[in-house]
Design a protein around this motif. Structure first.
Motif, PDB file in Angstrom:
ATOM      1  N   VAL A  78      12.354  28.908   3.360  1.00 18.42           N
ATOM      2  CA  VAL A  78      12.719  29.514   4.636  1.00 18.42           C
ATOM      3  C   VAL A  78      11.515  30.334   5.099  1.00 18.42           C
ATOM      4  O   VAL A  78      10.606  30.591   4.309  1.00 18.42           O
ATOM      5  CB  VAL A  78      13.988  30.399   4.521  1.00 18.42           C
ATOM      6  CG1 VAL A  78      15.209  29.559   4.168  1.00 18.42           C
ATOM      7  CG2 VAL A  78      13.817  31.496   3.488  1.00 18.42           C
ATOM      8  N   ARG A  81       9.199  35.814   6.583  1.00 23.64           N
ATOM      9  CA  ARG A  81       9.859  37.069   6.963  1.00 23.64           C
ATOM     10  C   ARG A  81      11.290  37.099   6.421  1.00 23.64           C
ATOM     11  O   ARG A  81      11.735  38.112   5.878  1.00 23.64           O
ATOM     12  CB  ARG A  81       9.858  37.243   8.477  1.00 23.64           C
ATOM     13  CG  ARG A  81      10.641  38.486   8.922  1.00 23.64           C
ATOM     14  CD  ARG A  81      10.584  38.652  10.415  1.00 23.64           C
ATOM     15  NE  ARG A  81       9.325  39.192  10.855  1.00 23.64           N
ATOM     16  CZ  ARG A  81       9.017  40.479  10.794  1.00 23.64           C
ATOM     17  NH1 ARG A  81       9.861  41.336  10.318  1.00 23.64           N
ATOM     18  NH2 ARG A  81       7.861  40.908  11.223  1.00 23.64           N
ATOM     19  N   GLN A  82      11.991  35.996   6.549  1.00 27.94           N
ATOM     20  CA  GLN A  82      13.370  35.936   6.064  1.00 27.94           C
ATOM     21  C   GLN A  82      13.412  36.067   4.545  1.00 27.94           C
ATOM     22  O   GLN A  82      14.249  36.798   3.997  1.00 27.94           O
ATOM     23  CB  GLN A  82      14.024  34.618   6.504  1.00 27.94           C
ATOM     24  CG  GLN A  82      15.466  34.484   6.062  1.00 27.94           C
ATOM     25  CD  GLN A  82      16.087  33.164   6.485  1.00 27.94           C
ATOM     26  OE1 GLN A  82      15.556  32.449   7.342  1.00 27.94           O
ATOM     27  NE2 GLN A  82      17.214  32.827   5.883  1.00 27.94           N
ATOM     28  N   ARG A  85      12.580  39.751   3.667  1.00 28.38           N
ATOM     29  CA  ARG A  85      13.639  40.674   4.097  1.00 28.38           C
ATOM     30  C   ARG A  85      14.858  40.547   3.194  1.00 28.38           C
ATOM     31  O   ARG A  85      15.412  41.543   2.730  1.00 28.38           O
ATOM     32  CB  ARG A  85      14.021  40.407   5.551  1.00 28.38           C
ATOM     33  CG  ARG A  85      14.984  41.441   6.112  1.00 28.38           C
ATOM     34  CD  ARG A  85      15.152  41.287   7.625  1.00 28.38           C
ATOM     35  NE  ARG A  85      15.774  42.473   8.167  1.00 28.38           N
ATOM     36  CZ  ARG A  85      17.087  42.695   8.162  1.00 28.38           C
ATOM     37  NH1 ARG A  85      17.921  41.805   7.639  1.00 28.38           N
ATOM     38  NH2 ARG A  85      17.577  43.813   8.668  1.00 28.38           N
ATOM     39  N   GLU A  86      15.270  39.313   2.925  1.00 23.72           N
ATOM     40  CA  GLU A  86      16.441  39.116   2.067  1.00 23.72           C
ATOM     41  C   GLU A  86      16.176  39.605   0.645  1.00 23.72           C
ATOM     42  O   GLU A  86      17.060  40.191   0.011  1.00 23.72           O
ATOM     43  CB  GLU A  86      16.856  37.648   2.078  1.00 23.72           C
ATOM     44  CG  GLU A  86      17.476  37.246   3.407  1.00 23.72           C
ATOM     45  CD  GLU A  86      17.800  35.763   3.507  1.00 23.72           C
ATOM     46  OE1 GLU A  86      17.599  35.016   2.521  1.00 23.72           O
ATOM     47  OE2 GLU A  86      18.262  35.341   4.585  1.00 23.72           O
ATOM     48  N   GLU A 147       2.299  30.740   8.635  1.00 23.35           N
ATOM     49  CA  GLU A 147       3.204  31.870   8.844  1.00 23.35           C
ATOM     50  C   GLU A 147       2.485  33.213   8.706  1.00 23.35           C
ATOM     51  O   GLU A 147       3.035  34.245   9.101  1.00 23.35           O
ATOM     52  CB  GLU A 147       4.368  31.811   7.854  1.00 23.35           C
ATOM     53  CG  GLU A 147       5.297  30.642   8.081  1.00 23.35           C
ATOM     54  CD  GLU A 147       6.479  30.704   7.129  1.00 23.35           C
ATOM     55  OE1 GLU A 147       7.278  31.650   7.252  1.00 23.35           O
ATOM     56  OE2 GLU A 147       6.577  29.827   6.263  1.00 23.35           O
ATOM     57  N   ASP A 186      12.486  46.918   7.311  1.00 21.84           N
ATOM     58  CA  ASP A 186      12.073  46.319   8.584  1.00 21.84           C
ATOM     59  C   ASP A 186      10.735  46.893   9.059  1.00 21.84           C
ATOM     60  O   ASP A 186       9.890  46.156   9.568  1.00 21.84           O
ATOM     61  CB  ASP A 186      13.158  46.506   9.641  1.00 21.84           C
ATOM     62  CG  ASP A 186      14.383  45.631   9.362  1.00 21.84           C
ATOM     63  OD1 ASP A 186      14.233  44.593   8.695  1.00 21.84           O
ATOM     64  OD2 ASP A 186      15.495  46.001   9.806  1.00 21.84           O
TER      65      ASP A 186
END
Length: 194
Positions: A78, A81-82, A85-86, A147, A186
């Motif tokens: 994925v 960033r995802q 963050r997760e 990315e 964040d």
């Protein structure tokens, strides 16, 4: 004829890990470990030589479990960033899940044992290196997929993220506000992934 061990060593190490995690090394007595594992003091000494010997095995188990969980989280296909963050929010959830258990056994080892315990220092350094390697691989892949900018400093980002995880674990021991900790995540991601 030598006596055969009548207990599951892995289970004893897991139970001891929970005690050290909850109380810390210094506050944990052999009696605490005996009660948690259901073994007598003599059996603990015979199997692990000392409280410290059992602590080393428990710390190694904790490191292996958390490092494996981190690697598994980072291997998902994925956006970076995802993934980050997760992973970071997951560490907050883990820390807040059990109120009686402070943060992270690795952080506890760093503050309580590393200054004067060579074995704990080695285990902690190996754990940090393994986390840095995991982040390095994921960030390198993200850069190759566009990315991250081509000039992104992958080693520096890896070190930052390891420090971020440890910082979140320290803060979650004193700040139980998931929203506030999420804002910190964040802010950090905005700073390094924009």
């Amino acid at each position: 004829m030598p006596r055969v061990r009548e207990f599951d060593t892995d289970e004893v190490i897991q139970q001891a890990m929970e005690v050290f995690w909850r109380k810390g090394y210094e506050a944990t007595s052999i009696q605490d470990l005996a009660e948690a594992t259901g073994l007598g003091r003599g059996s603990l000494y015979a199997a692990f030589d000392s409280k410290h010997g059992l602590y080393e095995r428990a710390l190694q188990r904790y490191v292996r479990q958390t490092t494996d969980a981190t690697r598994e989280s980072l291997m998902r296909r994925v956006p970076i960033r995802q993934v980050m963050r997760e992973l970071l929010l997951g560490r907050i959830d883990d820390a807040l899940e059990e109120p009686g258990r402070p943060g992270c056994l690795l952080v506890m080892a760093i503050t309580e044992r590393v200054p004067h315990d060579e074995a704990a220092n080695r285990i902690v350094c190996d754990a940090i290196a393994a986390l840095q390697d995991s982040f390095y691989g994921t960030l390198h892949l993200a850069r190759s997929m566009g990315e991250l900018p081509p000039g992104a400093d992958i080693p520096a980002l890896s070190n930052f993220l390891v420090t971020m995880i440890q910082g979140l674990r320290v803060m979650s021991a004193v700040c139980r506000d998931k929203t506030l900790l999420g804002q910190v995540v964040d802010t950090a991601l905005n700073a390094i992934l924009e």
